[in-house]
Scaffold this motif. Structure first.
Motif, PDB file in Angstrom:
ATOM      1  N   GLU A 165       0.887  -1.192   0.084  1.00 35.27           N
ATOM      2  CA  GLU A 165      -0.076  -0.144  -0.072  1.00 35.27           C
ATOM      3  C   GLU A 165       0.975   1.145   0.178  1.00 35.27           C
ATOM      4  O   GLU A 165       0.650   2.337  -0.487  1.00 35.27           O
ATOM      5  CB  GLU A 165      -1.334   0.082   1.239  1.00 35.27           C
ATOM      6  CG  GLU A 165      -2.045  -1.173   1.173  1.00 35.27           C
ATOM      7  CD  GLU A 165      -3.000  -1.057   2.586  1.00 35.27           C
ATOM      8  OE1 GLU A 165      -2.814  -0.141   3.108  1.00 35.27           O
ATOM      9  OE2 GLU A 165      -3.884  -1.721   2.173  1.00 35.27           O
ATOM     10  N   ASN A 166       2.175   0.959   0.911  1.00 40.22           N
ATOM     11  CA  ASN A 166       2.973   2.410   0.330  1.00 40.22           C
ATOM     12  C   ASN A 166       3.412   2.706  -1.013  1.00 40.22           C
ATOM     13  O   ASN A 166       3.762   3.847  -0.624  1.00 40.22           O
ATOM     14  CB  ASN A 166       3.684   2.412   1.880  1.00 40.22           C
ATOM     15  CG  ASN A 166       3.732   2.504   3.172  1.00 40.22           C
ATOM     16  OD1 ASN A 166       1.838   3.195   3.660  1.00 40.22           O
ATOM     17  ND2 ASN A 166       4.061   1.504   4.705  1.00 40.22           N
ATOM     18  N   MET A 214       1.916   1.472  -3.304  1.00 39.83           N
ATOM     19  CA  MET A 214       0.812   2.694  -4.409  1.00 39.83           C
ATOM     20  C   MET A 214       0.221   3.723  -3.937  1.00 39.83           C
ATOM     21  O   MET A 214       0.547   4.414  -4.943  1.00 39.83           O
ATOM     22  CB  MET A 214       0.131   1.408  -4.181  1.00 39.83           C
ATOM     23  CG  MET A 214       0.001   0.388  -4.476  1.00 39.83           C
ATOM     24  SD  MET A 214       0.252   0.287  -6.174  1.00 39.83           S
ATOM     25  CE  MET A 214      -0.904  -0.835  -7.598  1.00 39.83           C
ATOM     26  N   LYS A 215       0.898   4.367  -2.657  1.00 37.21           N
ATOM     27  CA  LYS A 215       0.492   5.598  -2.134  1.00 37.21           C
ATOM     28  C   LYS A 215       1.561   6.439  -3.003  1.00 37.21           C
ATOM     29  O   LYS A 215       1.081   7.381  -3.903  1.00 37.21           O
ATOM     30  CB  LYS A 215       0.470   6.245  -0.770  1.00 37.21           C
ATOM     31  CG  LYS A 215      -0.725   4.953  -0.005  1.00 37.21           C
ATOM     32  CD  LYS A 215      -0.734   4.892   1.096  1.00 37.21           C
ATOM     33  CE  LYS A 215      -1.940   4.441   1.933  1.00 37.21           C
ATOM     34  NZ  LYS A 215      -2.140   4.713   3.360  1.00 37.21           N
ATOM     35  N   HIS A 219      -3.203   4.059  -5.016  1.00 34.13           N
ATOM     36  CA  HIS A 219      -3.269   3.122  -4.175  1.00 34.13           C
ATOM     37  C   HIS A 219      -5.559   4.520  -4.645  1.00 34.13           C
ATOM     38  O   HIS A 219      -6.229   3.336  -3.812  1.00 34.13           O
ATOM     39  CB  HIS A 219      -3.358   4.206  -2.646  1.00 34.13           C
ATOM     40  CG  HIS A 219      -4.039   3.567  -1.805  1.00 34.13           C
ATOM     41  ND1 HIS A 219      -3.601   2.382  -1.053  1.00 34.13           N
ATOM     42  CD2 HIS A 219      -5.153   4.221  -0.656  1.00 34.13           C
ATOM     43  CE1 HIS A 219      -4.717   2.346  -0.100  1.00 34.13           C
ATOM     44  NE2 HIS A 219      -5.189   3.680   0.427  1.00 34.13           N
ATOM     45  N   ASP A 220      -5.824   5.163  -4.212  1.00 35.54           N
ATOM     46  CA  ASP A 220      -6.883   5.120  -4.510  1.00 35.54           C
ATOM     47  C   ASP A 220      -8.059   4.637  -5.917  1.00 35.54           C
ATOM     48  O   ASP A 220      -9.059   4.681  -5.361  1.00 35.54           O
ATOM     49  CB  ASP A 220      -7.222   7.385  -5.197  1.00 35.54           C
ATOM     50  CG  ASP A 220      -6.354   8.410  -3.703  1.00 35.54           C
ATOM     51  OD1 ASP A 220      -6.463   7.828  -2.470  1.00 35.54           O
ATOM     52  OD2 ASP A 220      -6.194   9.664  -3.703  1.00 35.54           O
ATOM     53  N   TYR A 232      -7.528  -4.747  -3.028  1.00 34.15           N
ATOM     54  CA  TYR A 232      -5.847  -5.167  -3.385  1.00 34.15           C
ATOM     55  C   TYR A 232      -6.430  -6.328  -3.680  1.00 34.15           C
ATOM     56  O   TYR A 232      -5.078  -7.653  -4.981  1.00 34.15           O
ATOM     57  CB  TYR A 232      -5.137  -5.253  -2.768  1.00 34.15           C
ATOM     58  CG  TYR A 232      -4.044  -3.571  -2.638  1.00 34.15           C
ATOM     59  CD1 TYR A 232      -2.835  -3.106  -3.110  1.00 34.15           C
ATOM     60  CD2 TYR A 232      -5.059  -2.426  -1.762  1.00 34.15           C
ATOM     61  CE1 TYR A 232      -2.696  -2.145  -3.261  1.00 34.15           C
ATOM     62  CE2 TYR A 232      -4.303  -0.791  -1.674  1.00 34.15           C
ATOM     63  CZ  TYR A 232      -3.073  -0.571  -2.706  1.00 34.15           C
ATOM     64  OH  TYR A 232      -2.527   0.268  -2.966  1.00 34.15           O
TER      65      TYR A 232
END
Length: 557
Positions: A452-453, A455-456, A461-462, A471
């Motif tokens: 997630e980090n 992808m952010k 992520h959004d 995911y």
């Protein structure tokens, strides 16, 4: 391919021998079944002779026992034949599995350079066609040939015991039937090969037409494609007609030949001639033996063909198993040990070629310090991507050395390399799995939080959380645009927080707006890291400390 190519040190032969050693009870069972099959195939005519001479011609005796005996021999022969086919199939599958396992282990050890100089289709062919050919060495090859050969020998001996004159006749028949069979089998095999080639052309024409339908219509080539397809169909039908012709006339020829031989035996055994001097029971037994001898003779031709194909398969698989392996990894070269050093990249007098005498890179000397940003520029084919693969240790220099922290990169274990290098390729390769698994590559040491980090960081992520299962959504090409795939590639590279980033022409196929977004993400990812990037155009490079140009296989100063 002759048997002389099968050497005593053949790895495939050793694997096959090991299978027989590993399954000793099954091996002894196979030998027992083979003996039983041969024995009962010869016993049945003998029982028939016994019934006719001792019961039917004499009369007055009960036929219950001899009929049960004859029935029992036929049933037991069927059981042994069934058992033979079953055990041979089991052995064939075990051999195939053993060879494929060994080939996969070998594939994991072969340098990536081997895959660059050998087409994937050729490698797949060794795993499929060649391995199947070796498996057929037992399912329809050497064991069946052994059984059929001993059947023929047994039948000849049995007939010779009945009458040496009849034995001479049979010895004359065997080569005639064999060579006739081989002649037809070769013609049929050639016709079948031609038919497979032509069928492949017919089948390939359809997707070719569909994939190029826009071009075909744009350049008015519809009639040309139609004519081409019709020609392929006509040629394939002609090849099939040949197969049907050979198949249709072969069986009648063999039947006529069999009938002629039997008629000769009956005539020579008649009371009028009494040339052979044998009883009615012996004549009946001899006729059945002659009937039985045709099938193994016909089988021998095809079995020899299968063995020749198997030997060719063994030779090709041995070539693969004997390929040079990549440098053995040193487990002492851990991420922690390397990261605590200077992380400088050094290339000393590096030369590289896929084929000797055709250098891709020559006399490359290069030193890149930790946290330095370097861009490699040059025309397509100058060797930039090859240089990256040398730095990553995916390829080994033909001469010279490529080191990181004074350690040969090729000796660093691959699972440690992923912590050190983040490699962003020109295109994103999907694996079968969820969106999250595209980033972790199913590495259990990479947590969901890490994914997630990452992808952010790249700004996806959004978008991911709007997918049906977030995911955990099954990843497919249609879910992501070209720009998003490139962002996925960056996320995959940085998820382990590597100290070195390698960027391989990642904005080549993007529009200007998407390119700006990618470059913005890369600038953030590049801070406090060594960054190596490739660009064809000097105008499109990231801000860097220096630009290195490759030209004529060397670095231009």
């Amino acid at each position: 391919m002759s048997s002389k190519h099968i050497k005593i040190n053949s790895k495939v032969v050793k694997l096959i021998i090991n299978v027989f050693k590993e399954y000793k009870p099954l091996t002894f069972l196979l030998l027992f079944i083979i003996i039983g099959t041969i024995g009962f195939s010869l016993a049945t005519p003998q029982v028939l002779k016994y019934i006719i001479d001792d019961y039917l011609t004499v009369g007055g005796k009960s036929l219950l026992f001899p009929s049960l005996l004859y029935f029992a021999t036929i049933v037991l022969l069927g059981i042994f034949n069934f058992g033979k086919e079953g055990v041979i199939t089991i052995f064939g599958q075990k051999i195939i599995r053993k060879i494929k396992e060994e080939m996969m282990i070998k594939l994991e050890k072969i340098p990536i350079g081997y895959l660059s100089t050998n087409e994937s289709g050729s490698i797949v062919s060794r795993f499929s066609n060649d391995v199947e050919a070796v498996g057929s060495l037992f399912t329809s090859g050497i064991v069946s040939m052994f059984v059929d050969a001993f059947k023929i020998i047994g039948i000849v001996i049995s007939i010779w015991i009945f009458s040496y004159k009849l034995g001479i006749l049979v010895l004359f028949i065997i080569p005639v039937v064999y060579f006739l069979t081989r002649k037809f089998q070769k013609k049929m095999l050639n016709a079948q090969r031609l038919y497979r080639v032509l069928t492949a052309k017919v089948n390939n024409h359809i997707p070719e037409s569909i994939n190029n339908i826009q071009m075909i219509k744009s350049f008015a080539k519809e009639e040309y494609m139609e004519d081409k397809y019709v020609n392929y169909l006509d040629e394939s039908y002609e090849a099939m007609d040949k197969i049907n012709f050979y198949d249709s006339i072969f069986s009648p020829i063999i039947l006529v030949l069999r009938a002629v031989v039997i008629a000769i035996v009956v005539i020579l055994s008649s009371d009028h001639l009494s040339f052979l001097g044998i009883s009615i029971g012996t004549v009946a037994a001899a006729i059945e033996l002659i009937n039985n001898i045709f099938t193994p003779i016909e089988n021998l031709g095809m079995e020899l063909q299968n063995i020749q194909q198997s030997i060719a398969g063994i030779y090709r698989i041995d070539q693969f198993l004997n390929e040079k392996e990549e440098t053995k990894k040193n487990v002492d070269f851990t991420y922690e040990k390397i990261i605590n050093n200077n992380l400088n990249i050094e290339l000393n007098n590096v030369n590289f070629y896929y084929e000797e005498g055709e250098n891709i890179l020559e006399n490359i000397c290069l030193s890149i310090k930790y946290k330095e940003s370097v861009t490699f520029a040059g025309r397509t084919g100058a060797g930039k991507t090859t240089l990256f693969k040398l730095i990553l240790g995916l390829l080994e220099p033909s001469s010279g050395s490529a080191t990181l922290s004074n350690v040969k990169v090729s000796e660093i274990p691959n699972y440690e390399k992923r912590k050190i290098f983040g490699y962003v390729e020109q295109s994103f390769s999907f694996i079968k799995g969820s969106v999250g698994e595209q980033i972790s590559l199913k590495d259990e040491k990479i947590s969901k939080e890490d994914i997630e980090n990452a992808m952010k960081f790249v700004g996806l992520h959004d978008y991911i959380i709007t997918l049906e299962e977030g995911y955990d959504t099954f990843a497919s090409h249609h879910l992501f645009s070209q720009g998003q795939r490139q962002l996925l590639s960056i996320a995959r590279a940085i998820v382990t927080s590597p100290p070195i980033m390698l960027l391989d022409e990642i904005t080549a196929n993007l529009d200007s707006e998407t390119e700006e977004k990618i470059i913005s993400v890369l600038k953030s990812a590049s801070s406090e890291r060594t960054v190596l990037s490739i660009s064809h155009r000097l105008s499109s490079v990231l801000t860097c400390d220096r630009i290195i140009k490759l030209e004529n296989k060397s670095i231009v100063m």
